[in-house]
Design an enzyme around this catalytic site. Structure first.
Site, short mmCIF file in Angstrom:
data_model
loop_
_atom_site.label_atom_id
_atom_site.label_comp_id
_atom_site.label_asym_id
_atom_site.label_seq_id
_atom_site.Cartn_x
_atom_site.Cartn_y
_atom_site.Cartn_z
N CYS A 48 0.87 -8.71 5.27
CA CYS A 48 0.43 -7.25 4.88
C CYS A 48 -1.04 -6.81 4.70
O CYS A 48 -1.92 -7.85 4.75
CB CYS A 48 1.51 -6.47 3.87
SG CYS A 48 3.07 -6.22 4.42
N ASP A 49 -1.40 -5.66 4.52
CA ASP A 49 -2.69 -5.18 4.64
C ASP A 49 -3.94 -5.79 3.88
O ASP A 49 -4.81 -6.32 4.62
CB ASP A 49 -2.74 -3.75 3.93
CG ASP A 49 -1.78 -2.96 4.46
OD1 ASP A 49 -0.70 -3.17 4.59
OD2 ASP A 49 -2.18 -1.76 5.14
N LYS A 50 -3.74 -6.37 2.62
CA LYS A 50 -4.87 -7.05 2.00
C LYS A 50 -4.70 -8.62 1.98
O LYS A 50 -5.52 -9.29 1.85
CB LYS A 50 -5.24 -6.43 0.70
CG LYS A 50 -5.42 -4.96 0.84
CD LYS A 50 -6.27 -4.38 1.71
CE LYS A 50 -6.12 -3.07 1.89
NZ LYS A 50 -5.03 -2.70 2.38
N CYS A 85 5.22 -2.63 8.38
CA CYS A 85 5.51 -1.45 9.14
C CYS A 85 5.46 -1.28 10.74
O CYS A 85 4.63 -2.21 11.08
CB CYS A 85 4.82 -0.20 8.45
SG CYS A 85 5.09 -0.34 6.59
N ASP A 91 0.88 -1.20 0.00
CA ASP A 91 -0.10 0.06 -0.05
C ASP A 91 0.94 1.14 0.01
O ASP A 91 0.52 2.16 -0.57
CB ASP A 91 -0.97 0.09 1.28
CG ASP A 91 -2.30 -0.90 1.10
OD1 ASP A 91 -2.21 -1.61 -0.11
OD2 ASP A 91 -2.98 -0.74 1.83
N GLU A 95 -6.92 4.29 -0.13
CA GLU A 95 -6.53 4.80 1.02
C GLU A 95 -6.25 6.27 0.68
O GLU A 95 -5.57 6.71 -0.28
CB GLU A 95 -5.25 4.14 1.73
CG GLU A 95 -5.69 3.09 2.16
CD GLU A 95 -4.67 2.06 2.89
OE1 GLU A 95 -4.96 1.19 3.51
OE2 GLU A 95 -3.49 2.54 2.84
N SER A 147 -5.52 4.91 5.51
CA SER A 147 -4.49 4.06 6.08
C SER A 147 -4.58 3.65 7.39
O SER A 147 -4.77 4.54 8.30
CB SER A 147 -3.32 4.57 5.75
OG SER A 147 -1.92 3.80 6.38
#
Length: 550
Positions: free
Chosen positions: A120-122, A192, A80, A437, A462
């Site tokens: 990670c995110d997705k 992160c 992202d 985002e 985010s």
């Protein structure tokens, strides 16, 4: 076992020849060795994924030692942070693609179970969606956070760069000065450092009972992470033999627990998209209102970057997710996990070793949880991370400044067209547009030095976003939402304690404006065009649904 048809049926003789040609040993096709898939999202683009091949090797070693036969394949991942400046609209749609990828590979090749190696995110929610959908024994191994780079006693990490850009746009520092900060912001492998979406979803995964204990907070390069990978490999074989499936673990109670821990830790607003989407695949209904209900009764116990100074390493040192569970144990509901222990057993064994990193209930940072759901004539529902909002902005009224793209807003910041007290509104960013985002504009506003500027959008934020930023406004502009009627100068009223979001227009005036509004036309191609046609509301997780094409 599902794989028996490949191993024991004479009609699958050619299938076995293909497996042997791929390097499977003849002994693996005899007896009761289960076929275990390893969905590996390794790539050399995302820092959180560059070490996942090493973890996948440990998972496969655990599978072999547990008596299974491992098979590995690749799963895509979008970073992202990198995608945000160029093409952010494919990030959330990639979640559906990942769930489909695992469905295709696991079912087509008669897997008895599988392990998702993710970070990670997705990618993590996509794998959880696949687990609920397929209901084959599965474990999710999250790859761990990066360690912040400490320079002269101050923590630095890549995501602070978005705020630095805001400082440049706001004239606070020069571009050359910003470039000189780059080495400080560079870290090593891992997701992160703060409680952004990746680490929030790792936490959700552990609380749901779908990962091994302490997996969410163990750092990427901690030697313990490889031991967890090996343990996940051995455990998945046991789950297959005992026929323990995701829907046995991901119950409604488990989802409520995950929301409660999310509220206590102050996680990303993206969980309001991901948790309902995962629950839907598991046959459980989770509403956006449940987040608000649980948030009202759950105190915020952690202040993790971006909301505070602690990084994930500090939470791990303080006892990790089991320690948070221990704080909340009287508020949790019991349920099974992939560990062979119940969630309350894990909570009871948890120990807090730092009362500042994970506070007690009676010494909470905030009396309510991280997320609030706001409603009014702008939105049937919207979300805000209330624990990242200053006291003076908990109630705010100001004139709207309307934009249709992030670039236009950044230009306005650079030209100093935004004033303190304004409410920036970014329209036409909803699910039908891939729901990108808005970290770049939110950090640009913060970096430029504004302290009393709010932001509304039908897009999303985010996990790194802080401040009075209201997202997930539903319905979105392109589907008749009242947000499309907002014009420059309209007075927007935000009241977080009372959960209100309104603008000062009558219903008749709003209807008149909606009839007259002309939204920008955008040409969508390829996967995004298909996603746009099939995607549902943010209130149900912004998932693709074939009913939407009828």
């Amino acid at each position: 076992m599902r794989s028996d048809i490949l191993k024991k049926d004479v009609s699958t003789l050619p299938h076995r020849a293909l497996l042997l040609s791929a390097g499977v040993k003849s002994g693996d096709l005899k007896g009761d060795k289960p076929f275990i898939g390893v969905a590996n999202s390794y790539n050399t683009i995302i820092p959180g994924h560059i070490h996942l091949n090493e973890l996948s090797e440990e998972v496969m070693r655990g599978i072999r030692d547990g008596g299974g036969v491992p098979f590995i394949w690749g799963v895509p991942g979008v970073c992202d942070g990198i995608a945000m400046h160029v093409e952010m609209r494919l990030s959330l749609p990639s979640r559906e693609h990942i769930a489909d990828n695992i469905e295709i590979m696991a079912l087509s090749h008669s897997m008895d179970g599988w392990v998702g190696v993710t970070n990670c995110d997705k990618i993590t929610p996509g794998m959880l969606m696949a687990a609920g959908r397929l209901n084959l024994p599965s474990i999710i191994l999250t790859g761990g956070a990066m360690k912040a780079n400490v320079v002269k006693g101050k923590k630095h990490h890549p995501i602070e760069g978005f705020g630095v850009v805001g400082q440049v746009k706001g004239g606070k520092i020069s571009a050359d000065e910003a470039e000189k900060m780059l080495p400080c912001m560079t870290c090593k492998a891992g997701s992160c450092v703060g409680l952004y979406t990746a680490n929030t979803m790792a936490t959700v995964t552990e609380v749901l009972g779908m990962s091994v204990t302490k997996c969410a907070t163990t750092l990427a390069l901690d030697p313990l992470k490889k031991k967890q990978a090996y343990e996940a490999g051995k455990r998945i074989v046991e789950l297959v033999k005992k026929d323990i499936k995701p829907r046995d673990i991901m119950t409604k109670d488990a989802f409520e627990n995950s929301i409660r821990v999310d509220m206590a830790m102050g996680g990303s607003t993206n969980t309001v998209l991901h948790i309902p989407a995962v629950a839907r695949e598991a046959g459980v209904d989770i509403s956006v209102d449940m987040f608000d209900t649980i948030s009202r009764e759950t105190p915020n116990l952690c202040k993790i970057i971006p909301a505070g100074e602690h990084e994930m390493a500090d939470i791990d040192n303080a006892g990790g997710v089991p320690a948070v569970l221990n704080r909340l144990k009287d508020m949790l509901k019991d349920g099974d996990t992939v560990n062979g222990k119940s969630i309350l057993e894990i909570a009871s064994a948890g120990k807090v070793t730092d009362d500042d990193a994970i506070r007690t209930l009676d010494n909470a940072y905030f009396k309510q949880g991280g997320i609030a759901v706001l409603k009014g004539n702008i939105a049937d529902s919207s979300v805000i991370k209330q624990t990242a909002v200053s006291e003076e902005m908990m109630v705010h009224s100001g004139p709207a400044k309307v934009f249709y793209t992030e670039d236009d807003l950044l230009e306005a910041i650079e030209e100093k067209k935004i004033n303190e007290g304004d409410v920036v509104v970014i329209i036409c960013q909803g699910p039908s547009q891939g729901i990108p985002e808005m970290l770049t504009p939110t950090d640009a506003i913060k970096g430029a030095g504004y302290t009393r500027v709010a932001l509304l959008t039908d897009g999303r934020f985010s996990g790194a976003t802080v401040g009075p930023c209201v997202g997930h406004i539903c319905p979105e502009a392109y589907r008749g939402g009242n947000i499309a009627a907002i014009k420059d100068g309209d007075i927007i009223e935000i009241d977080i304690p009372n959960r209100k979001l309104n603008f000062k227009l009558t219903d008749a005036e709003i209807k008149k404006r909606l009839k007259e509004v002309r939204l920008p036309k955008r040409e969508l191609k390829g996967y995004l065009a298909r996603f746009s046609k099939l995607v549902g509301s943010v209130e149900t997780g912004a998932v693709m649904d074939t009913k939407n094409c009828q």
